[in-house]
Write an enzyme that holds these catalytic residues in place. Structure first.
Site, PDB file in Angstrom:
ATOM      1  N   SER A 144      42.742  37.995  26.415  1.00 32.47           N
ATOM      2  CA  SER A 144      41.917  38.191  25.223  1.00 32.47           C
ATOM      3  C   SER A 144      42.742  38.910  24.173  1.00 32.47           C
ATOM      4  O   SER A 144      43.738  39.573  24.500  1.00 32.47           O
ATOM      5  CB  SER A 144      40.683  39.038  25.567  1.00 32.47           C
ATOM      6  N   TYR A 157      35.256  45.568  29.138  1.00 33.57           N
ATOM      7  CA  TYR A 157      35.929  44.286  28.934  1.00 33.57           C
ATOM      8  C   TYR A 157      37.355  44.508  28.443  1.00 33.57           C
ATOM      9  O   TYR A 157      38.305  43.895  28.943  1.00 33.57           O
ATOM     10  CB  TYR A 157      35.130  43.459  27.926  1.00 33.57           C
TER      11      TYR A 157
END
Length: 259
Positions: A144, A157
């Site tokens: 990410s 996350y």
């Protein structure tokens, strides 16, 4: 860079029942691969496999936080197809945004279990299979933009994606002697099941990401991330390993510089 870029290759895609994983399953089979879709979402996963064609895609239900199930998924693939060439470790979860002052540690543990431990288990067992068969394989993990910078994503996350990128780089060092490449693909915000639940939230996510994006005039879609994963999975990237390929329109580079 034309033709069947994965012709004859056998691929496992985790999180393949929806979003980036489902797009990758369709794209990879279009390029000649046979794909095993690994996911907990049984109905969705079966539907994706059927829509592609059961001669090219199959579904295997697996909880990636359970190492025995992960090992069995790899065994299923090898027993069905005779080998494993590519792992696209794409499964992930994301908790809602919130203050670090109110961090839910049970949710933190769940996020780490899926995003890091699950990926580690699949890398371990996929690599074991590749080494045993002498396959110079490719392992691609969905990281990410939050693996490069803090801020855009929720705390758990973000921590998990930083850890996953570390795992990618470490595995690259450990598996290079076997001819196995390990890379990450790092998208900016994409409207998938992680971030969106219906057409209204898809539009909200895409509008927000477009407004905050560096690169204007393009809305990032799951297919764009699948295209990058295809490149890393294929021999077009035969001497690329240990990298984190940003699919973020320059977001991580510019934000790092401006900060």
């Amino acid at each position: 860079m034309s033709g069947q870029r994965l012709d004859g290759k056998i691929v496992i895609i985790t999180g393949g029942a929806s979003g980036i994983g489902a797009e990758a399953a369709r794209l990879f089979t279009d390029h000649g691969a046979k794909v095993v879709i690994v996911d907990l979402q049984e109905e969705l996963g079966q539907n994706v496999a059927v829509s592609i064609g059961l001669d090219k895609a199959s579904f295997y239900r697996c909880d990636i936080t359970d190492e025995t199930e992960v090992e069995n998924a790899v065994k299923f693939t090898v027993e069905k197809h005779g080998k494993l060439d590519v792992l696209f470790s794409n499964a992930g979860v994301m908790e809602p945004h919130g203050s670090i002052l109110d961090l839910d540690l049970e949710a933190f543990d769940r996020t780490m279990a899926v995003n890091v431990r699950g990926a580690a288990a699949f890398i371990k067992h996929a690599a074991r299979s590749m080494v045993a068969s002498g396959t110079r394989g490719s392992i691609v993990c969905t990281t990410s933009v939050t693996a490069e910078i803090g801020g855009p994503g929720p705390h758990s996350y973000t921590a998990s994606k930083h850890a996953l990128l570390g795992l990618v780089r470490s595995a690259c060092g450990g598996l290079g002697k076997y001819g196995i490449r390990v890379n990450g693909v790092a998208p900016y915000g994409v409207a998938t099941g992680l971030t969106s639940y219906n057409e209204e939230t898809v539009k909200m996510v895409e509008d927000y990401c477009s407004a905050t994006a560096i690169l204007k005039g393009v809305v990032l879609k799951a297919r764009h991330v699948a295209d990058a994963a295809l490149f890393l999975a294929s021999d077009d990237s035969v001497y690329i390993s240990g990298q984190n390929l940003g699919v973020d329109g320059g977001y991580s580079v510019v934000k790092l510089t401006s900060n």
